[in-house]
Design an enzyme around this catalytic site. Structure first.
Site, PDB file in Angstrom:
ATOM      1  CE  LYS A  39      -0.490   0.120   4.980  1.00 41.69           C
ATOM      2  NZ  LYS A  39      -1.381   0.175   6.170  1.00 41.69           N
ATOM      3  CE1 TYR A 270      11.075  31.933   2.031  1.00 43.69           C
ATOM      4  CE2 TYR A 270      11.400  29.882   1.727  1.00 43.69           C
ATOM      5  CZ  TYR A 270      10.876  30.920   1.412  1.00 43.69           C
ATOM      6  OH  TYR A 270      10.639  30.628  -0.070  1.00 43.69           O
TER       7      TYR A 270
END
Length: 378
Positions: A39, A270
């Protein structure tokens, strides 16, 4: 290599290590059917290519989470049994039948919807009954066994619908304390015996996840569902790694795309979270948190460049990350950086990144596998 990366940043999937892992997993569960859990695109590793390796090792049943994942496998040529571990809504019953998939069910209404579409298509759908033994997710509650038996008995008369087995999932098998795991085992066994006494035939049972395969031999039953251990990560730091030898399958790498020499007291990124303490050399890599490198990892993150462990400089950006490579001799544009993996003597694992960001290795691998191109190594 099956394909080349089309970015200067990529995920490497070592299929030889996957082959190593499945062979050792089979040794831990002798005589049991292996359900390969692929999955979430095989936890970010690429479900189609991983299925090929599992197929070569005799795995004839796969498990996914969603209908879409199952369809992608079928469209890629997978003919094996595919179990959908999540519930399939009634509205998609026709698609489930069309693609010959194995659902888990825990309501008569859902079973009836699947039955109707199976009859229309002239097919028979095999399903697993889901029982909730303590995960609290899906399945019949074990303290409401009488009402469950009533519904499941009704399912046995539905045309085009066949009960193949019993399914549940462990909540704490990866914990050092196995008390609750044994409680789940007891609930699973009691539910199974109640159904059997009621005349309901359940050809096989599956309960064991990765940690159960490693440390709970009494819950292996007929089929086991290895997930994270296929990909070379242990389920938690509370399991005993000596119980199973596995190797990491995923590495994350990038080429340096830019270098600059900066002065002392120069700010990077940042928020100006990284201020150089001396003249430094800053490298830029073309991947970021949109590629799975967690932003909360910024302050603790390290990268291996030419055998040297280097700190990430400043906050990880969405698509780029800066690294202080001042300690790397003769570093140049194009040199390879390892964000997860090993250069032989230094390693950065999915667990290392997970612990630094207060999460689990599952999430780290899944995230890296979403946007970065994959290079498969045999």
């Amino acid at each position: 290599m099956y394909k080349q990366a089309i970015r200067p940043a990529w995920v490497e999937i070592n299929l030889k290590n996957l082959d190593y892992n499945i062979k050792h997993i089979k040794e831990k569960a002798p005589g049991r059917q292996i359900i390969g859990v692929i999955k979430a695109d095989a936890y970010g590793h690429g479900a189609i290519k991983c299925a090929e390796v599992l197929r070569e090792n005799g795995v004839d049943t796969f498990a996914v989470a969603t209908l879409q994942e199952a369809i992608e496998l079928r469209d890629a040529g997978a003919t094996e049994k595919i179990i959908i571990l999540g519930l399939t809504p009634d509205m998609y019953a026709d698609v489930l039948v069309e693609y010959g998939l194995t659902p888990v069910v825990c309501s008569i209404d859902n079973a009836k919807a699947i039955s109707v579409e199976a009859v229309v298509a002239g097919k028979v759908v095999s399903a697993l009954i889901a029982v909730d033994t303590g995960m609290g997710r899906i399945g019949y509650l074990t303290d409401e066994v009488d009402s469950a038996i009533k519904e499941i008995k009704e399912m046995t008369y539905l045309p085009g619908f066949r009960i193949e087995g019993l399914f549940s999932h462990m909540a704490t098998a990866d914990a050092r304390d196995k008390t609750f795991a044994h409680e789940q085992e007891s609930k699973f066994n009691n539910f199974y015996m109640a159904l059997t006494r009621a005349g309901i035939n359940l050809p096989y049972r599956t309960l064991a996840n990765s940690a159960s395969i490693m440390e709970l031999p009494t819950v292996l039953f007929d089929a086991v569902r290895p997930g994270i251990i296929l990909y070379g990560c242990y389920p938690s730091d509370e399991v005993d790694p000596m119980q199973l030898s596995i190797k990491p399958v995923m590495s994350v790498k990038a080429n340096i795309v830019h270098l600059k020499d900066v002065p002392e007291r120069f700010s990077v990124g940042y928020g100006r979270k990284y201020i150089t303490e001396k003249p430094s050399r800053i490298a830029t890599l073309a991947l970021g948190y949109a590629d799975g490198l967690p932003r909360p990892y910024s302050a603790k993150a390290k990268v291996i460049v030419n055998g040297v462990l280097c700190p990430v400089a400043g906050n990880i950006c969405m698509d780029q990350v800066m690294v202080d490579v001042s300690a790397v001799p003769n570093v140049k544009v194009g040199d390879q950086a390892i964000l997860m993996g090993s250069d032989g003597h230094i390693s950065i694992t999915a667990d290392d990144i997970a612990k630094a960001t207060d999460t689990i290795s599952y999430e780290i691998c899944c995230a890296f596998g979403q946007r970065l191109p994959k290079v498969y190594l045999k």
